[in-house]
Motif scaffolding. Structure first.
Motif, PDB file in Angstrom:
ATOM      1  N   ASN A  20      49.494  79.153  64.184  1.00 30.05           N
ATOM      2  CA  ASN A  20      49.368  78.551  65.263  1.00 30.05           C
ATOM      3  C   ASN A  20      50.508  78.668  66.284  1.00 30.05           C
ATOM      4  OD1 ASN A  20      46.591  78.321  64.613  1.00 30.05           O
ATOM      5  ND2 ASN A  20      46.705  76.266  64.189  1.00 30.05           N
ATOM      6  N   GLN A  21      51.621  78.389  65.887  1.00 29.73           N
ATOM      7  CA  GLN A  21      52.864  77.953  66.768  1.00 29.73           C
ATOM      8  C   GLN A  21      53.912  79.025  66.651  1.00 29.73           C
ATOM      9  OE1 GLN A  21      53.850  73.785  65.658  1.00 29.73           O
ATOM     10  NE2 GLN A  21      53.214  73.271  67.636  1.00 29.73           N
ATOM     11  N   GLU A  56      53.886  74.481  56.281  1.00 31.80           N
ATOM     12  CA  GLU A  56      52.705  74.077  57.102  1.00 31.80           C
ATOM     13  C   GLU A  56      51.990  75.418  57.588  1.00 31.80           C
ATOM     14  OE1 GLU A  56      53.072  70.962  59.712  1.00 31.80           O
ATOM     15  OE2 GLU A  56      54.753  70.109  58.417  1.00 31.80           O
ATOM     16  N   ALA A  83      49.501  75.712  59.273  1.00 32.70           N
ATOM     17  CA  ALA A  83      48.989  75.557  60.691  1.00 32.70           C
ATOM     18  C   ALA A  83      49.969  75.804  61.612  1.00 32.70           C
ATOM     19  CB  ALA A  83      48.362  74.209  60.980  1.00 32.70           C
ATOM     20  N   TRP A  84      51.449  75.331  61.411  1.00 33.12           N
ATOM     21  CA  TRP A  84      52.408  75.911  62.209  1.00 33.12           C
ATOM     22  C   TRP A  84      52.633  77.388  62.124  1.00 33.12           C
ATOM     23  CZ3 TRP A  84      57.374  77.584  60.619  1.00 33.12           C
ATOM     24  CH2 TRP A  84      58.407  77.649  61.847  1.00 33.12           C
TER      25      TRP A  84
END
Length: 142
Positions: A84-85, A78, A80-81
């Motif tokens: 962003n994380q 992922e 985005a993970w």
């Protein structure tokens, strides 16, 4: 000084020296290496085969390696993970190492984050799988 965070994901079934080689080379290029161990369901869906070794055991094997700082169980990649994380600075892909995601399997990950590690030592999961399958078929005939 901020740490350079690297990420690499794979199934890591029938762990072999090719896996170790890729993980060690990834660690050389970052301060903190996070390894995503892909689930059994992901392997079946993506590659059509269930791993011989369970996700719990594969994650435990990876977690014991000196070159690995953190292990997470994942059901895919992922972007985005990762961005962003995890705040990954580099996402490693392996060229020619079975069981580790290649660059073509990192859909959605920004190209500028991907670093391709060329295959090193030649031990391959496919060879191990074939030997196990052959031995199992012989023993079922007897």
């Amino acid at each position: 000084m901020p740490q350079r965070i690297g990420y690499l994901s794979g199934v890591f079934d029938l762990f072999h020296v090719g896996h170790l080689d890729v993980l060690e080379r990834a660690k050389e290029q970052c301060d903190h290496l996070v390894v995503g161990v892909l689930t059994d369901d992901w392997a079946v869906e993506a590659w059509g085969a269930r791993p011989f070794v369970s996700i719990v055991e594969r994650a435990q094997i990876i977690d014991q390696l000196r070159c690995v700082d953190e292990v997470v169980e994942v059901d895919g990649v992922e972007a985005a993970w990762l961005v962003n994380q995890l705040d990954a600075d580099v996402v490693f892909a392996a060229d020619g190492t079975d069981g580790v995601l290649g660059p073509d399997e990192l859909d959605g990950v920004p190209a500028g984050l991907i670093s391709v590690l060329v295959s090193g030592r030649g031990s391959r999961s496919q060879i191990l799988r074939a030997a196990i399958d052959q031995r199992q078929s012989r023993s079922s005939v007897a």
